[in-house]
Design an enzyme around this catalytic site. Structure first.
Site, short mmCIF file in Angstrom:
data_model
loop_
_atom_site.label_atom_id
_atom_site.label_comp_id
_atom_site.label_asym_id
_atom_site.label_seq_id
_atom_site.Cartn_x
_atom_site.Cartn_y
_atom_site.Cartn_z
CG ASP A 12 36.95 32.48 35.97
OD1 ASP A 12 37.56 32.44 37.06
OD2 ASP A 12 36.93 33.49 35.24
CB CYS A 13 35.74 26.38 33.08
SG CYS A 13 35.05 24.82 32.49
#
Length: 143
Positions: A12-13
């Protein structure tokens, strides 16, 4: 010859995704560890910190974590207490961490991974935000 590279990744980064993409752009398929689902052991985390040559505090992530609620900005907390917090809340571990035969590094910014790759980039690379990192010849673009 196969190269053994590990990335402690958070899918998610954006920084983690860019770092992973640059590893793959060098023709290397790394071992990807989603550290939120499979965090490193305490001894592994301490080894990573030592190998990166950074302080325990500098591996703490503040944004989007319980950093403030846990009072981790308290300068009197020991390294052991900070590691305890990271073990209890893996989201506190900053990422991505890359382990390669050339070293171990917290790859922030993501292009720091280029120093850890034993092979050149296979072509142009731009980060998700469009910033060009590698040119068409596979060479790092000067910043």
């Amino acid at each position: 010859m196969p190269v053994d590279i590990i990335i402690y990744n958070n899918p998610d980064c954006g920084t983690s995704r860019n770092t992973l993409a640059m590893i793959r752009n060098a023709g290397i398929e790394p071992h990807v560890i989603d550290y939120l689902k499979t965090p490193p052991s305490r001894s592994m985390l301490m080894w990573l910190i030592e190998r990166m040559g950074i302080t325990t505090r500098s591996l703490l992530r503040e944004k989007g974590t319980p950093f403030a609620e846990l009072g981790l900005d308290n300068p009197s907390l020991s390294d052991g207490q900070l590691v305890d917090a990271m073990m209890a809340h893996s989201i506190l571990i900053n990422r991505p961490i890359v382990v390669s035969p050339l070293g171990v590094k917290l790859c922030r910014p993501s292009e720091d991974v280029l120093d850890l790759l034993p092979s050149d980039q296979r072509g142009a690379f731009a980060k998700e935000d469009g910033e060009r990192i590698v040119d068409d010849r596979g060479q790092r673009v000067a910043s």
